[in-house]
Design a protein around this motif. Structure first.
Motif, PDB file in Angstrom:
ATOM      1  N   PHE A 194       0.837  -1.206   0.000  1.00 50.60           N
ATOM      2  CA  PHE A 194       0.000   0.000   0.000  1.00 50.60           C
ATOM      3  C   PHE A 194       0.873   1.258   0.000  1.00 50.60           C
ATOM      4  CE2 PHE A 194      -1.903   3.376   2.612  1.00 50.60           C
ATOM      5  CZ  PHE A 194      -3.023   3.679   1.846  1.00 50.60           C
ATOM      6  N   PHE A 195       1.868   1.307   0.880  1.00 47.62           N
ATOM      7  CA  PHE A 195       2.705   2.502   0.978  1.00 47.62           C
ATOM      8  C   PHE A 195       3.549   2.705  -0.278  1.00 47.62           C
ATOM      9  CE2 PHE A 195       2.227   2.150   5.731  1.00 47.62           C
ATOM     10  CZ  PHE A 195       1.667   3.400   5.905  1.00 47.62           C
ATOM     11  N   VAL A 196       4.142   1.634  -0.782  1.00 45.46           N
ATOM     12  CA  VAL A 196       4.968   1.752  -1.987  1.00 45.46           C
ATOM     13  C   VAL A 196       4.095   2.109  -3.194  1.00 45.46           C
ATOM     14  CG1 VAL A 196       6.529   0.525  -3.550  1.00 45.46           C
ATOM     15  CG2 VAL A 196       6.701   0.174  -1.086  1.00 45.46           C
ATOM     16  N   GLY A 197       2.872   1.557  -3.243  1.00 44.76           N
ATOM     17  CA  GLY A 197       1.949   1.906  -4.319  1.00 44.76           C
ATOM     18  C   GLY A 197       1.558   3.373  -4.285  1.00 44.76           C
ATOM     19  N   CYS A 237       8.069   4.444   4.724  1.00 41.94           N
ATOM     20  CA  CYS A 237       7.157   3.637   5.546  1.00 41.94           C
ATOM     21  C   CYS A 237       7.082   2.206   5.020  1.00 41.94           C
ATOM     22  CB  CYS A 237       5.766   4.257   5.573  1.00 41.94           C
ATOM     23  SG  CYS A 237       5.652   5.790   6.514  1.00 41.94           S
ATOM     24  N   GLY A 238       7.009   2.047   3.691  1.00 37.98           N
ATOM     25  CA  GLY A 238       6.987   0.709   3.103  1.00 37.98           C
ATOM     26  C   GLY A 238       8.241  -0.079   3.399  1.00 37.98           C
ATOM     27  N   LEU A 239       9.402   0.594   3.340  1.00 36.49           N
ATOM     28  CA  LEU A 239      10.666  -0.079   3.624  1.00 36.49           C
ATOM     29  C   LEU A 239      10.772  -0.499   5.092  1.00 36.49           C
ATOM     30  CD1 LEU A 239      13.096   2.168   1.548  1.00 36.49           C
ATOM     31  CD2 LEU A 239      12.608  -0.237   1.127  1.00 36.49           C
ATOM     32  N   MET A 240      10.200   0.307   5.978  1.00 37.01           N
ATOM     33  CA  MET A 240      10.262  -0.032   7.400  1.00 37.01           C
ATOM     34  C   MET A 240       9.290  -1.145   7.783  1.00 37.01           C
ATOM     35  SD  MET A 240      10.887   3.613   9.352  1.00 37.01           S
ATOM     36  CE  MET A 240       9.509   4.456   8.594  1.00 37.01           C
ATOM     37  N   VAL A 241       8.154  -1.199   7.082  1.00 38.72           N
ATOM     38  CA  VAL A 241       7.125  -2.196   7.416  1.00 38.72           C
ATOM     39  C   VAL A 241       7.432  -3.549   6.790  1.00 38.72           C
ATOM     40  CG1 VAL A 241       4.692  -2.796   7.084  1.00 38.72           C
ATOM     41  CG2 VAL A 241       5.324  -0.486   7.791  1.00 38.72           C
ATOM     42  N   TYR A 242       8.008  -3.566   5.594  1.00 37.69           N
ATOM     43  CA  TYR A 242       8.201  -4.806   4.840  1.00 37.69           C
ATOM     44  C   TYR A 242       8.942  -5.898   5.625  1.00 37.69           C
ATOM     45  CZ  TYR A 242       9.332  -7.913   0.939  1.00 37.69           C
ATOM     46  OH  TYR A 242       9.463  -9.004   0.136  1.00 37.69           O
ATOM     47  N   PRO A 243      10.049  -5.594   6.316  1.00 37.31           N
ATOM     48  CA  PRO A 243      10.760  -6.663   7.044  1.00 37.31           C
ATOM     49  C   PRO A 243       9.943  -7.297   8.166  1.00 37.31           C
ATOM     50  CG  PRO A 243      12.189  -4.765   6.706  1.00 37.31           C
ATOM     51  CD  PRO A 243      10.812  -4.333   6.334  1.00 37.31           C
ATOM     52  N   ASP A 244       8.887  -6.654   8.605  1.00 31.98           N
ATOM     53  CA  ASP A 244       8.053  -7.247   9.649  1.00 31.98           C
ATOM     54  C   ASP A 244       7.344  -8.503   9.150  1.00 31.98           C
ATOM     55  OD1 ASP A 244       6.919  -7.153  12.310  1.00 31.98           O
ATOM     56  OD2 ASP A 244       5.030  -6.581  11.364  1.00 31.98           O
ATOM     57  N   GLY A 245       7.222  -8.639   7.837  1.00 31.74           N
ATOM     58  CA  GLY A 245       6.570  -9.811   7.254  1.00 31.74           C
ATOM     59  C   GLY A 245       7.495 -10.983   7.028  1.00 31.74           C
ATOM     60  N   TRP A 246       8.771 -10.860   7.361  1.00 27.17           N
ATOM     61  CA  TRP A 246       9.709 -11.961   7.133  1.00 27.17           C
ATOM     62  C   TRP A 246       9.453 -13.146   8.060  1.00 27.17           C
ATOM     63  CZ3 TRP A 246      14.786  -8.571   6.867  1.00 27.17           C
ATOM     64  CH2 TRP A 246      14.741  -7.812   5.689  1.00 27.17           C
ATOM     65  N   GLY A 247       8.665 -12.942   9.096  1.00 29.63           N
ATOM     66  CA  GLY A 247       8.361 -14.051   9.995  1.00 29.63           C
ATOM     67  C   GLY A 247       7.173 -14.888   9.570  1.00 29.63           C
ATOM     68  N   CYS A 280      18.149 -16.200   3.781  1.00 29.49           N
ATOM     69  CA  CYS A 280      17.894 -15.478   2.520  1.00 29.49           C
ATOM     70  C   CYS A 280      18.720 -14.193   2.454  1.00 29.49           C
ATOM     71  CB  CYS A 280      16.406 -15.145   2.385  1.00 29.49           C
ATOM     72  SG  CYS A 280      15.368 -16.586   2.053  1.00 29.49           S
ATOM     73  N   THR A 281      18.674 -13.559   1.317  1.00 30.93           N
ATOM     74  CA  THR A 281      19.421 -12.315   1.110  1.00 30.93           C
ATOM     75  C   THR A 281      18.502 -11.240   0.534  1.00 30.93           C
ATOM     76  OG1 THR A 281      20.085 -13.046  -1.113  1.00 30.93           O
ATOM     77  CG2 THR A 281      21.594 -13.525   0.709  1.00 30.93           C
ATOM     78  N   ILE A 282      18.887 -10.009   0.729  1.00 30.93           N
ATOM     79  CA  ILE A 282      18.166  -8.875   0.134  1.00 30.93           C
ATOM     80  C   ILE A 282      18.514  -8.800  -1.347  1.00 30.93           C
ATOM     81  CG2 ILE A 282      18.002  -6.359   0.111  1.00 30.93           C
ATOM     82  CD1 ILE A 282      18.418  -6.394   3.114  1.00 30.93           C
ATOM     83  N   ARG A 283      17.488  -8.617  -2.173  1.00 28.71           N
ATOM     84  CA  ARG A 283      17.686  -8.559  -3.623  1.00 28.71           C
ATOM     85  C   ARG A 283      17.683  -7.100  -4.116  1.00 28.71           C
ATOM     86  NH1 ARG A 283      16.780 -13.350  -6.479  1.00 28.71           N
ATOM     87  NH2 ARG A 283      17.673 -15.065  -5.245  1.00 28.71           N
ATOM     88  N   TRP A 284      17.888  -6.944  -5.421  1.00 28.56           N
ATOM     89  CA  TRP A 284      18.131  -5.631  -6.010  1.00 28.56           C
ATOM     90  C   TRP A 284      16.936  -4.690  -5.924  1.00 28.56           C
ATOM     91  CZ3 TRP A 284      14.989  -4.157 -10.012  1.00 28.56           C
ATOM     92  CH2 TRP A 284      14.322  -5.166 -10.712  1.00 28.56           C
ATOM     93  N   ALA A 285      15.699  -5.212  -5.934  1.00 23.86           N
ATOM     94  CA  ALA A 285      14.532  -4.328  -5.873  1.00 23.86           C
ATOM     95  C   ALA A 285      14.445  -3.610  -4.527  1.00 23.86           C
ATOM     96  CB  ALA A 285      13.255  -5.118  -6.140  1.00 23.86           C
ATOM     97  N   PHE A 286      14.795  -4.319  -3.458  1.00 19.05           N
ATOM     98  CA  PHE A 286      14.803  -3.710  -2.119  1.00 19.05           C
ATOM     99  C   PHE A 286      15.882  -2.627  -2.039  1.00 19.05           C
ATOM    100  CE2 PHE A 286      15.468  -3.280   2.381  1.00 19.05           C
ATOM    101  CZ  PHE A 286      14.234  -3.541   2.956  1.00 19.05           C
ATOM    102  N   ILE A 287      17.039  -2.912  -2.585  1.00 19.68           N
ATOM    103  CA  ILE A 287      18.133  -1.927  -2.591  1.00 19.68           C
ATOM    104  C   ILE A 287      17.748  -0.717  -3.439  1.00 19.68           C
ATOM    105  CG2 ILE A 287      20.535  -1.540  -3.274  1.00 19.68           C
ATOM    106  CD1 ILE A 287      21.028  -4.516  -2.697  1.00 19.68           C
TER     107      ILE A 287
END
Length: 237
Positions: free
Chosen positions: A114-117, A158-168, A188-195
């Motif tokens: 939602f935030f990234v959109g 906000c999207g970048l801060m919220v996204y890692p909360d879903g890794w669980g 896992c590793t962070i990919r290019w889209a996150f960077i």
């Protein structure tokens, strides 16, 4: 002292000529200043259009996090779309759609989407505002776009801060291992889209600062006696 002598002293042709030369120099300086400001404005518009494309790529591409040499199978996750390899066949099984919230594996991923959109729509809306240059004062348009780009920075952050909360979530743990948890990526590793999303936040700040600068200096580009319809370099009759 005679009147003619006073008149000759008060009226100096050399002084008048120097004044005219100063006015001409100021006019040349102003013309060059306007030309340079327009060139910077065009550069800002091009960079904003490129920034909009980058935001669309960030939103659509599912390469935010992915497998590594330590994961049991291949796979990757985006904001809404993800693929995990089958343990037996090794083929990737893909799921998730922006039009089906139930298929997104985590509530945090939904919030981040939602935030990234919103950030993407704000930058696209800024590009649409380019058409206002034909109808509105350029300084006003620059300021509108600057606020939109600043808001895009806030929502992307906000999207970048919220996204890692879903890794669980269970789906991420299935790919990245049981050591994976919120804000802990496991194997896992962070990919290019996150960077690229992280880099885009800096881009939005720089572009908004440039737009604010262009907007607040726009009024100083025009002389005090400038009238609507006049073009730089044209003399009034």
């Amino acid at each position: 002292m005679s009147y003619k002598k006073l008149q000759s002293e008060s009226f100096n042709p050399d002084c008048l000529e120097s004044m005219i030369s100063a006015q001409e120099a100021a006019k040349i300086y102003h013309t060059n200043y306007v030309r340079n400001a327009r060139a910077v404005g065009v550069m800002w518009q091009v960079l904003t259009a490129v920034f909009a494309v980058i935001n669309m790529v960030i939103f659509i591409q599912p390469y935010w996090i992915g497998d590594s040499v330590n994961t049991p199978q291949a796979g990757y996750f985006g904001l809404f779309h993800y693929c995990i390899g089958n343990v037996i066949s090794g083929e990737l099984v893909c799921k998730g759609s922006m039009f089906s919230f139930g298929s997104i594996p985590s509530g945090a991923f939904k919030t981040a989407m939602f935030f990234v959109g919103i950030s993407m729509l704000l930058v696209i809306g800024c590009c649409v505002c380019f058409s206002l240059f034909f109808f509105k004062n350029a300084g006003t348009v620059y300021k509108i776009c600057a606020w939109m780009q600043l808001a895009a920075f806030a929502t992307m952050s906000c999207g970048l801060m919220v996204y890692p909360d879903g890794w669980g979530s269970p789906e991420v743990k299935r790919l990245c291992g049981e050591s994976t948890d919120s804000y802990t990526l496991g194997n896992c590793t962070i990919r290019w889209a996150f960077i690229l999303a992280m880099i885009s936040t800096m881009d939005s700040v720089i572009l908004s600062f440039l737009a604010f600068t262009l907007g607040y200096r726009q009024d100083s580009l025009l002389p005090d006696d400038y009238e609507a319809g006049d073009k730089p370099g044209e003399e009034k009759e």
